[in-house]
Design an enzyme around this catalytic site. Structure first.
Site, PDB file in Angstrom:
ATOM      1  N   THR A  88       0.866  -1.186   0.000  1.00 15.91           N
ATOM      2  CA  THR A  88       0.000   0.000   0.000  1.00 15.91           C
ATOM      3  C   THR A  88       0.900   1.233   0.000  1.00 15.91           C
ATOM      4  O   THR A  88       2.057   1.152   0.394  1.00 15.91           O
ATOM      5  CB  THR A  88      -0.872   0.031   1.284  1.00 15.91           C
ATOM      6  OG1 THR A  88      -1.678  -1.136   1.321  1.00 15.91           O
ATOM      7  CG2 THR A  88      -1.764   1.247   1.367  1.00 15.91           C
ATOM      8  N   ARG A  95     -13.348  -8.091  -1.544  1.00 16.27           N
ATOM      9  CA  ARG A  95     -12.791  -7.662  -0.258  1.00 16.27           C
ATOM     10  C   ARG A  95     -12.268  -6.225  -0.380  1.00 16.27           C
ATOM     11  O   ARG A  95     -11.547  -5.881  -1.310  1.00 16.27           O
ATOM     12  CB  ARG A  95     -11.660  -8.593   0.157  1.00 16.27           C
ATOM     13  CG  ARG A  95     -10.956  -8.203   1.474  1.00 16.27           C
ATOM     14  CD  ARG A  95      -9.711  -7.382   1.240  1.00 16.27           C
ATOM     15  NE  ARG A  95      -8.925  -7.190   2.465  1.00 16.27           N
ATOM     16  CZ  ARG A  95      -7.885  -6.375   2.549  1.00 16.27           C
ATOM     17  NH1 ARG A  95      -7.484  -5.675   1.513  1.00 16.27           N
ATOM     18  NH2 ARG A  95      -7.221  -6.247   3.683  1.00 16.27           N
ATOM     19  N   VAL A  96     -12.635  -5.408   0.555  1.00 23.79           N
ATOM     20  CA  VAL A  96     -12.130  -4.036   0.611  1.00 23.79           C
ATOM     21  C   VAL A  96     -11.388  -3.887   1.926  1.00 23.79           C
ATOM     22  O   VAL A  96     -11.890  -4.294   2.978  1.00 23.79           O
ATOM     23  CB  VAL A  96     -13.306  -3.035   0.502  1.00 23.79           C
ATOM     24  CG1 VAL A  96     -12.872  -1.649   0.896  1.00 23.79           C
ATOM     25  CG2 VAL A  96     -13.865  -3.033  -0.926  1.00 23.79           C
ATOM     26  N   ASP A 143      -8.590  -1.363   4.446  1.00 23.74           N
ATOM     27  CA  ASP A 143      -8.695  -0.087   5.157  1.00 23.74           C
ATOM     28  C   ASP A 143      -8.446   1.124   4.255  1.00 23.74           C
ATOM     29  O   ASP A 143      -8.919   2.220   4.542  1.00 23.74           O
ATOM     30  CB  ASP A 143      -7.688  -0.059   6.315  1.00 23.74           C
ATOM     31  CG  ASP A 143      -6.245  -0.259   5.846  1.00 23.74           C
ATOM     32  OD1 ASP A 143      -6.030  -0.954   4.814  1.00 23.74           O
ATOM     33  OD2 ASP A 143      -5.322   0.259   6.500  1.00 23.74           O
TER      34      ASP A 143
HETATM   35  N1  GLY Z   1      -3.705  -1.874   3.895  1.00 21.68           N
HETATM   36  C1  GLY Z   1      -4.068  -2.391   2.653  1.00 21.68           C
HETATM   37  C2  GLY Z   1      -5.062  -3.465   2.717  1.00 21.68           C
HETATM   38  O1  GLY Z   1      -5.176  -4.159   3.706  1.00 21.68           O
HETATM   39  O2  GLY Z   1      -5.780  -3.636   1.747  1.00 21.68           O
END
Ligand code: GLY
Length: 347
Positions: A199, A227-228, A230
């Site tokens: 990320t 799936r999403v 944070d």
């Molecule tokens: N921090 C990125 C994710 O878990 O999608």
């Protein structure tokens, strides 16, 4: 932001305040007070370790007078468009079906606005799409097919986001997924043993103390479709309060969502903590909220999470569950890596 909409927004807000008798009557006098903060802050761009070029670009842009959100998004776009970065944008690792689904969110401190996209397919630069949601809609988050149609309406191209390398990683993972599936294993030694979560979170402050933040990702590799994490969640993946600071994260998204880490880190800074201490305090809360199944027998978490923060004065810092580096550029100091504070040594 340098667009007419932002100006219209500003004037609209000013008019409302005028009606309430809170501001002087002349528009030129209304625009002046922002100047009192000029020079009060040290311009800084801080980000995750894969973002040396982005922090350099973002700082260069704010020093030239760009808006902080424009600078932040132009910074992370460098990595989103880089096929070699398999954590974001083009070349990002796909979900279990071999489809790249991207998440991003951003906040603009001066106008107190936010935008986000989740599970966006076929568009290389989700951070730009999140910024368009912020600028041109009355919403904050668009997801899936709707987010894609929104992007296409602004002229983005629908493209295959898999590179030959990311496709090969996925094929290798699929072939070695389990001993009882119908895929023949690829030779030993070529398995991808880790499950990467890459990320970028990038936070910017300019000399006037105006702040913005952006987070962009392809999310957890081989995730369940839809799936999403944070990153597109305002208050988790990133958060900005123009009175205080900006913060965001990289690492296991589910663990960050449980503590609203971007918001919480800014709140710790509001109460007077340094950016590094604020990040560490958020990590302590994360551990408190971690279920036993995610803790190893040695008392250490089985996942990683890192927070990055900058305050309005331009002080910055980062902390991770485990040792990591971050990238930072500040006025007079070219982009460089620094070590994050951390809670646990790696085994
Ligand atoms: N921090 C990125 C994710 O878990 O999608």
């Amino acid at each position: 932001m340098t667009d007419t909409l932002s100006r219209r927004n500003f004037l609209g807000a000013s008019a409302a305040a005028l009606a309430a008798g809170a501001l002087p009557a002349r528009l030129d006098a209304i625009e002046a007070p922002a100047v009192i903060l000029r020079g009060a802050s040290r311009p800084v761009a801080i980000s995750s370790a894969n973002s040396l070029a982005p922090v350099s670009k973002a700082l260069e842009l704010v020093l030239q007078g760009s808006d902080t959100l424009d600078a932040a998004v132009d910074g992370v776009k460098i990595q989103e468009l880089d096929p070699k970065d398999n954590s974001v944008g083009y070349g990002g690792l796909p979900n279990e079906d071999g489809v790249v689904q991207l998440d991003a969110s951003c906040m603009h401190g001066p106008t107190r606005r936010a935008g986000a996209v989740g599970a966006l397919e076929g568009i290389k630069t989700p951070s730009e799409v999140a910024k368009l949601v912020l600028k041109y809609t009355n919403h904050i988050m668009l997801v899936g097919e709707g987010a894609k149609r929104f992007a296409l309406s602004y002229g983005f191209k629908d493209e295959d986001l898999l590179t030959p390398e990311s496709r090969q990683h996925w094929l290798t993972w699929r072939a070695n997924r389990g001993p009882n599936d119908d895929w023949l294993d690829v030779p030993k030694g070529t398995e991808m043993v880790v499950r990467p979560t890459g990320t970028i979170n990038l936070n910017v402050v300019n000399a006037a103390g105006d702040l913005s933040s952006v987070t962009t990702t392809s999310g957890l590799a081989w995730k369940i479709s839809g799936r999403v994490g944070d990153s597109p969640i305002v208050g988790a993946g990133q958060y900005t309060d123009n009175d205080v600071g900006a913060a965001g994260s990289t690492g296991r998204g589910e663990s960050n969502i449980m503590v609203c880490g971007g918001f919480l880190t800014v709140e710790h800074m509001r109460r007077g903590m340094s950016p590094t201490d604020a990040c560490m305090e958020t990590l302590k809360r994360t551990l408190h909220m971690t279920p036993d199944r995610l803790m190893g027998p040695d008392g250490r978490p089985k996942f990683d999470l890192t927070f990055y923060a900058v305050n309005k004065k331009g002080e910055f810092g980062a902390a991770g569950l485990f040792p990591a580096r971050y990238a930072v550029a500040s006025e007079g100091n070219p982009a460089a890596f620094k070590d994050c504070a951390y809670m646990f040594k790696r085994s």
